[in-house]
Design a protein around this motif. Structure first.
Motif, PDB file in Angstrom:
ATOM      1  N   UNK A  86       0.980  -1.224   0.044  1.00 26.14           N
ATOM      2  CA  UNK A  86      -0.047  -0.014   0.102  1.00 26.14           C
ATOM      3  C   UNK A  86       0.737   1.462   0.009  1.00 26.14           C
ATOM      4  N   UNK A  87       2.094   1.159   0.443  1.00 27.02           N
ATOM      5  CA  UNK A  87       3.062   2.320   0.516  1.00 27.02           C
ATOM      6  C   UNK A  87       3.683   2.792  -1.014  1.00 27.02           C
ATOM      7  N   UNK A  88       3.484   1.751  -1.948  1.00 25.68           N
ATOM      8  CA  UNK A  88       3.929   2.003  -3.272  1.00 25.68           C
ATOM      9  C   UNK A  88       2.958   2.465  -4.217  1.00 25.68           C
ATOM     10  N   UNK A  89       3.347   3.842  -4.764  1.00 21.84           N
ATOM     11  CA  UNK A  89       2.419   4.414  -5.615  1.00 21.84           C
ATOM     12  C   UNK A  89       2.793   4.315  -6.892  1.00 21.84           C
ATOM     13  N   UNK A  90       1.976   4.521  -7.995  1.00 21.97           N
ATOM     14  CA  UNK A  90       2.133   4.520  -9.230  1.00 21.97           C
ATOM     15  C   UNK A  90       2.799   2.931  -9.788  1.00 21.97           C
ATOM     16  N   UNK A  91       2.145   2.154  -9.322  1.00 22.42           N
ATOM     17  CA  UNK A  91       2.662   0.869  -9.736  1.00 22.42           C
ATOM     18  C   UNK A  91       2.176   0.206 -11.192  1.00 22.42           C
ATOM     19  N   UNK A  92       2.973  -0.237 -11.841  1.00 21.43           N
ATOM     20  CA  UNK A  92       2.585  -0.579 -13.203  1.00 21.43           C
ATOM     21  C   UNK A  92       2.953  -1.998 -13.488  1.00 21.43           C
ATOM     22  N   UNK A  93       3.391  -2.573 -12.577  1.00 23.00           N
ATOM     23  CA  UNK A  93       3.343  -4.322 -13.033  1.00 23.00           C
ATOM     24  C   UNK A  93       4.808  -4.554 -13.102  1.00 23.00           C
ATOM     25  N   UNK A  94       5.279  -5.879 -12.924  1.00 23.37           N
ATOM     26  CA  UNK A  94       6.349  -6.410 -13.598  1.00 23.37           C
ATOM     27  C   UNK A  94       6.322  -6.768 -14.922  1.00 23.37           C
ATOM     28  N   UNK A  95       7.247  -6.489 -15.746  1.00 26.84           N
ATOM     29  CA  UNK A  95       7.272  -6.570 -17.078  1.00 26.84           C
ATOM     30  C   UNK A  95       6.627  -5.440 -17.842  1.00 26.84           C
ATOM     31  N   UNK A  96       6.983  -5.295 -19.218  1.00 24.85           N
ATOM     32  CA  UNK A  96       6.424  -4.403 -20.080  1.00 24.85           C
ATOM     33  C   UNK A  96       6.014  -4.829 -21.418  1.00 24.85           C
ATOM     34  N   UNK A  97       4.956  -5.002 -21.704  1.00 25.44           N
ATOM     35  CA  UNK A  97       4.217  -5.366 -23.026  1.00 25.44           C
ATOM     36  C   UNK A  97       4.142  -4.182 -24.104  1.00 25.44           C
ATOM     37  N   UNK A  98       5.064  -4.036 -25.063  1.00 27.72           N
ATOM     38  CA  UNK A  98       5.043  -2.942 -25.896  1.00 27.72           C
ATOM     39  C   UNK A  98       4.462  -3.031 -27.400  1.00 27.72           C
ATOM     40  N   UNK A  99       4.067  -4.171 -27.602  1.00 30.54           N
ATOM     41  CA  UNK A  99       3.809  -4.523 -28.857  1.00 30.54           C
ATOM     42  C   UNK A  99       2.132  -4.874 -28.783  1.00 30.54           C
ATOM     43  N   UNK A 100       1.395  -3.990 -29.521  1.00 29.06           N
ATOM     44  CA  UNK A 100       0.025  -4.027 -29.480  1.00 29.06           C
ATOM     45  C   UNK A 100      -0.779  -4.806 -30.205  1.00 29.06           C
ATOM     46  N   UNK A 101       0.095  -5.999 -30.521  1.00 28.48           N
ATOM     47  CA  UNK A 101      -0.663  -7.193 -31.313  1.00 28.48           C
ATOM     48  C   UNK A 101      -1.724  -7.524 -30.263  1.00 28.48           C
ATOM     49  N   UNK A 102      -3.190  -7.811 -30.866  1.00 29.93           N
ATOM     50  CA  UNK A 102      -4.236  -8.245 -29.913  1.00 29.93           C
ATOM     51  C   UNK A 102      -4.506  -9.872 -30.134  1.00 29.93           C
TER      52      UNK A 102
END
Length: 324
Positions: A86-102
């Protein structure tokens, strides 16, 4: 055509005890391993080694390293105790998916690195609980080839936006959001429990948003989903060639199209769903079902699964597809 078979009863409150998360161990096992501080110092993980996750700062360190491209393939991570995020703000998750293939056809056979910076290691929750996670995505934004097990993630508060800058890259977050994993490819999930609330757009599930060829066993989602687009499910938003066994979804799903109490859209050629149940209320614009919003696929099999017309507010198990 897809095949759907049912058991003798759809009375979900009488579901077998082996459906869903099995918290059979009270207290955590003692483990030994390397510290996250050592990985930060070396800017690398040692393949085959075990790293200990002991507090919120360790989780942030893991996210920072993965999101900046540090490889985790063959690396094991173990929680040593319950962790309050709860003390961590602006969390975006572990890993980054940059390709928008759906679509599954667009991502099938692609080099995982072309889809972003994935978590490729394994996480043993050691029957610990991560609580108070809030931000843009769940614990993992993008995982590939990982095994995640024996973990509870409680009281998530996720507001999933369209795009965001993570680890020096622009992450495509227009789809793929879940309390455990946003986008999972070839992952194995065993004995995981998640709860809380998610507000998102499309491809959103309580446990996992986009499940590509994943195996999920004995897991429970008690996450409420509110979204304004498509592929929304109490357990999975979208599933392609997945294998799901003994899983349970209890959260409410409300929003757009392809909405289901368990899965929003099951697009499967050889996948299976066995001994699973959904008990949450479901509402949406079109293609809504108490269990699945829409089913597509040549030989997907759904066996001995349950839903409640009373609790879901719907009389149909599938909004569109195999049983229509």
């Amino acid at each position: 055509d897809s095949t759907i078979t049912t058991g003798n009863s759809r009375q979900v409150p009488n579901r077998p005890n082996d459906v869903g998360f099995q918290n059979s161990v009270f207290g955590q096992s003692e483990v030994t391993g390397l510290t996250m501080a050592s990985a930060v110092t070396n800017n690398a993980f040692v393949s085959g080694s075990t790293y200990l996750i002991s507090n919120a700062d360790d989780i942030v360190k893991l996210a920072t390293l993965v999101n900046n491209g540090v490889d985790t393939q063959g690396v094991n991570f173990v929680l040593t105790q319950n962790i309050d995020m709860s003390s961590v703000s602006d969390w975006h998750g572990i890993g980054v998916k940059t390709n928008n293939k759906e679509s599954s056809s667009a991502t099938e056979g692609m080099d995982p690195s072309s889809l972003g910076k994935a978590f490729k290691g394994n996480l043993d929750g050691n029957y610990c609980t991560i609580s108070g996670l809030k931000g843009n995505n769940g614990l993992f934004a993008y995982a590939n080839g990982s095994t995640i097990k024996n973990l509870q993630i409680t009281n998530v508060d996720i507001n999933h936006t369209s795009t965001t800058a993570v680890g020096g890259a622009i992450a495509d977050t227009s789809y793929g959001c879940g309390a455990l994993v946003g986008v999972g490819v070839d992952c194995t999930v065993e004995n995981v429990y998640v709860s809380g609330n998610i507000k998102s757009s499309k491809w959103t599930g309580g446990l996992m948003g986009d499940c590509q060829r994943c195996t999920v066993n004995s897991s429970t989602s008690a996450v409420n989903i509110t979204a304004n687009s498509s592929c929304l499910g109490g357990f999975l938003g979208h599933s392609n060639n997945g294998s799901l066994t003994n899983c349970l979804a209890t959260g409410e799903v409300k929003g757009g199209s392809y909405a289901g109490g368990f899965i929003g859209h099951n697009n499967s050629g050889t996948g299976s769903i066995t001994n699973c149940a959904a008990t949450g209320k479901v509402s949406g614009t079109n293609y809504i079902g108490a269990f699945i919003g829409r089913v597509d696929g040549k030989s997907a099999t759904i066996t001995n699964c349950q839903y409640s017309a009373v609790l879901s507010g719907l009389s149909n198990s599938v909004g569109s597809g195999a049983d229509k």
